[in-house]
Design a protein around this motif. Structure first.
Motif, PDB file in Angstrom:
ATOM      1  N   PHE A  42      34.856  54.890  30.539  1.00  8.95           N
ATOM      2  CA  PHE A  42      35.457  56.121  31.033  1.00  8.95           C
ATOM      3  C   PHE A  42      34.381  56.871  31.810  1.00  8.95           C
ATOM      4  O   PHE A  42      33.256  57.024  31.328  1.00  8.95           O
ATOM      5  CB  PHE A  42      35.976  56.988  29.886  1.00  8.95           C
ATOM      6  N   LYS A  43      34.762  57.304  33.010  1.00  6.02           N
ATOM      7  CA  LYS A  43      33.795  58.034  33.830  1.00  6.02           C
ATOM      8  C   LYS A  43      34.029  59.528  33.667  1.00  6.02           C
ATOM      9  O   LYS A  43      35.136  60.022  33.859  1.00  6.02           O
ATOM     10  CB  LYS A  43      33.949  57.627  35.295  1.00  6.02           C
ATOM     11  N   VAL A  44      32.956  60.219  33.291  1.00  7.42           N
ATOM     12  CA  VAL A  44      33.015  61.682  33.170  1.00  7.42           C
ATOM     13  C   VAL A  44      32.207  62.239  34.326  1.00  7.42           C
ATOM     14  O   VAL A  44      31.016  61.959  34.478  1.00  7.42           O
ATOM     15  CB  VAL A  44      32.436  62.139  31.807  1.00  7.42           C
ATOM     16  N   ILE A 188      39.141  51.742  45.316  1.00  9.42           N
ATOM     17  CA  ILE A 188      39.998  50.571  45.124  1.00  9.42           C
ATOM     18  C   ILE A 188      41.460  50.996  45.287  1.00  9.42           C
ATOM     19  O   ILE A 188      41.925  51.922  44.623  1.00  9.42           O
ATOM     20  CB  ILE A 188      39.778  49.952  43.716  1.00  9.42           C
ATOM     21  N   ARG A 189      42.123  50.309  46.164  1.00  6.76           N
ATOM     22  CA  ARG A 189      43.543  50.583  46.380  1.00  6.76           C
ATOM     23  C   ARG A 189      44.321  49.278  46.310  1.00  6.76           C
ATOM     24  O   ARG A 189      44.375  48.525  47.279  1.00  6.76           O
ATOM     25  CB  ARG A 189      43.755  51.243  47.763  1.00  6.76           C
ATOM     26  N   PRO A 190      44.909  48.984  45.129  1.00  3.58           N
ATOM     27  CA  PRO A 190      45.728  47.768  45.032  1.00  3.58           C
ATOM     28  C   PRO A 190      46.856  47.832  46.059  1.00  3.58           C
ATOM     29  O   PRO A 190      47.303  48.932  46.417  1.00  3.58           O
ATOM     30  CB  PRO A 190      46.285  47.845  43.607  1.00  3.58           C
ATOM     31  N   ASP A 199      42.574  60.594  50.213  1.00  5.04           N
ATOM     32  CA  ASP A 199      41.381  61.026  50.949  1.00  5.04           C
ATOM     33  C   ASP A 199      40.331  59.918  51.020  1.00  5.04           C
ATOM     34  O   ASP A 199      39.291  60.091  51.636  1.00  5.04           O
ATOM     35  CB  ASP A 199      40.783  62.287  50.297  1.00  5.04           C
ATOM     36  N   GLN A 200      40.576  58.806  50.376  1.00  2.70           N
ATOM     37  CA  GLN A 200      39.614  57.695  50.438  1.00  2.70           C
ATOM     38  C   GLN A 200      39.834  56.943  51.735  1.00  2.70           C
ATOM     39  O   GLN A 200      40.934  56.490  52.010  1.00  2.70           O
ATOM     40  CB  GLN A 200      39.822  56.734  49.257  1.00  2.70           C
ATOM     41  N   LYS A 201      38.748  56.786  52.508  1.00  2.79           N
ATOM     42  CA  LYS A 201      38.898  56.086  53.787  1.00  2.79           C
ATOM     43  C   LYS A 201      38.301  54.686  53.717  1.00  2.79           C
ATOM     44  O   LYS A 201      38.735  53.786  54.407  1.00  2.79           O
ATOM     45  CB  LYS A 201      38.205  56.867  54.920  1.00  2.79           C
ATOM     46  N   GLY A 220      40.863  55.147  39.926  1.00  3.71           N
ATOM     47  CA  GLY A 220      41.366  56.409  39.401  1.00  3.71           C
ATOM     48  C   GLY A 220      42.847  56.587  39.661  1.00  3.71           C
ATOM     49  O   GLY A 220      43.701  56.204  38.872  1.00  3.71           O
ATOM     50  N   ARG A 221      43.165  57.160  40.815  1.00  5.50           N
ATOM     51  CA  ARG A 221      44.553  57.562  41.077  1.00  5.50           C
ATOM     52  C   ARG A 221      45.588  56.441  41.033  1.00  5.50           C
ATOM     53  O   ARG A 221      46.712  56.687  40.590  1.00  5.50           O
ATOM     54  CB  ARG A 221      44.611  58.340  42.400  1.00  5.50           C
ATOM     55  N   PRO A 222      45.244  55.200  41.446  1.00  8.37           N
ATOM     56  CA  PRO A 222      46.277  54.160  41.322  1.00  8.37           C
ATOM     57  C   PRO A 222      46.749  53.996  39.870  1.00  8.37           C
ATOM     58  O   PRO A 222      47.881  53.582  39.623  1.00  8.37           O
ATOM     59  CB  PRO A 222      45.564  52.895  41.811  1.00  8.37           C
TER      60      PRO A 222
HETATM   61  O1  C5P Z   1      40.601  55.789  42.706  1.00  6.28           O
HETATM   62  P1  C5P Z   1      40.237  57.204  43.035  1.00  6.28           P
HETATM   63  O2  C5P Z   1      40.051  57.460  44.512  1.00  6.28           O
HETATM   64  O3  C5P Z   1      41.131  58.215  42.399  1.00  6.28           O
HETATM   65  O4  C5P Z   1      38.798  57.397  42.360  1.00  6.28           O
HETATM   66  C1  C5P Z   1      38.136  58.594  42.533  1.00  6.28           C
HETATM   67  C2  C5P Z   1      36.816  58.518  41.813  1.00  6.28           C
HETATM   68  O5  C5P Z   1      35.869  57.723  42.525  1.00  6.28           O
HETATM   69  C3  C5P Z   1      36.208  59.892  41.658  1.00  6.28           C
HETATM   70  O6  C5P Z   1      35.821  60.054  40.305  1.00  6.28           O
HETATM   71  C4  C5P Z   1      35.027  59.908  42.573  1.00  6.28           C
HETATM   72  O7  C5P Z   1      33.939  60.609  42.019  1.00  6.28           O
HETATM   73  C5  C5P Z   1      34.670  58.441  42.703  1.00  6.28           C
HETATM   74  N1  C5P Z   1      33.996  58.142  43.973  1.00  6.28           N
HETATM   75  C6  C5P Z   1      34.634  58.145  45.168  1.00  6.28           C
HETATM   76  N2  C5P Z   1      33.989  57.824  46.332  1.00  6.28           N
HETATM   77  C7  C5P Z   1      32.718  57.541  46.315  1.00  6.28           C
HETATM   78  C8  C5P Z   1      32.023  57.541  45.119  1.00  6.28           C
HETATM   79  C9  C5P Z   1      32.702  57.849  43.951  1.00  6.28           C
HETATM   80  O8  C5P Z   1      35.794  58.460  45.238  1.00  6.28           O
HETATM   81  N3  C5P Z   1      32.121  57.220  47.429  1.00  6.28           N
END
Ligand code: C5P
Length: 246
Positions: A42-44, A188-190, A199-201, A220-222
């Motif tokens: 688990f990541k905190v 990671i995006r399955p 917002d992840q590019k 995370g979000r997936p």
């Molecule tokens: O899968 P998801 O986009 O929801 O994951 C988000 C998590 O990945 C956050 O906890 C964020 O801190 C971490 N993270 C990121 N991008 C990075 C490094 C870490 O989204 N470059």
């Protein structure tokens, strides 16, 4: 040491990190409960740690004594301060902790020395820094990837056990630095996930990240935003098992 454990494990969940990206401890505890046994770590992160600190990790561990933790504080300060902060985290018995490689070799060495059993991971460049903002900061570097590779190289010289890298960087990092460093991959995006307003590019699939040489996936979000979280986690575990032939 943790790198070996993860690589030798036949359990797909050992390759999966779930970030507890929620604003309060009740939600974090509920999520951890729901995913117990399915995720290796688990990541905190900063949000939860600033709000609830070590007490939350104690609560989570009490509920699940086998839970392992990744303390993602991305520390960046003078070496003495970072060293002391990491030493203060020792009692939490986390397995993974992050620092910013831009803090420099001395800072990273101080972190590694203070970490005792935990593995220090270095973050090279935040994926939120686009080329224009990076150019403002380091106009002399020809490219983002060269600068990131330089930071990664200094992190490994300082003794960091691994690097945090997007799925798009994994192949290059493996080619440059070999099998040794633990590569931890968010973004990671399955193919089946549809994360709202993403917002992840710099993203990739479970298969692409692991095939490129990543050891540990942060998803995370997936999972968090899926209709059924345990089902989503199980799907990811199946994909991990299939890709790694577990
Ligand atoms: O899968 P998801 O986009 O929801 O994951 C988000 C998590 O990945 C956050 O906890 C964020 O801190 C971490 N993270 C990121 N991008 C990075 C490094 C870490 O989204 N470059």
């Amino acid at each position: 040491m943790i790198a070996k454990q993860i690589r030798n494990s036949k359990n797909p969940s050992d390759h999966l990190v779930f970030p507890l990206d929620v604003p309060n401890s009740e939600m974090a505890v509920a999520l951890a409960d729901e995913l117990k046994g399915r995720v290796g770590f688990f990541k905190v992160g900063l949000e939860l740690f600033v709000a609830h600190g070590p007490a939350l990790i104690d609560v989570l561990r009490e509920k699940d004594p086998s839970a392992r933790f990744f303390l993602d504080l991305k520390l960046h300060d003078i070496p003495a301060t970072v060293g002391r902060a990491i030493a203060a985290a020792r009692d939490l018995k986390v397995d993974l902790v992050t620092v910013h490689a831009q803090g420099g070799v001395e800072m990273m060495k101080a972190a590694v020395e203070a970490a005792a059993g935990a593995t220090v991971l270095a973050v090279t460049l935040l994926t939120s820094l686009d080329p224009a903002s990076l150019d403002e900061l380091t106009p002399d570097y020809q490219s983002r990837s060269l600068y990131a590779a330089r930071l990664a190289q200094r992190a490994l010289v300082a003794g960091c056990g691994g690097l945090v890298a997007s799925p798009l960087e994994v192949t290059e990092l493996r080619a440059r630095f070999g099998r040794e460093p633990l590569l931890v991959t968010p973004g990671i995006r399955p193919t089946w996930s549809s994360v709202a307003s993403d917002d992840q590019k710099r993203v990739g699939t479970v298969e692409s990240a692991l095939s490129a040489g990543s050891d540990l996936l942060v998803v995370g979000r997936p999972i968090r935003d899926a209709e059924c979280r345990s089902e989503a986690a199980d799907k990811i575990l199946e994909e991990i098992a299939k890709t790694l032939n577990l």
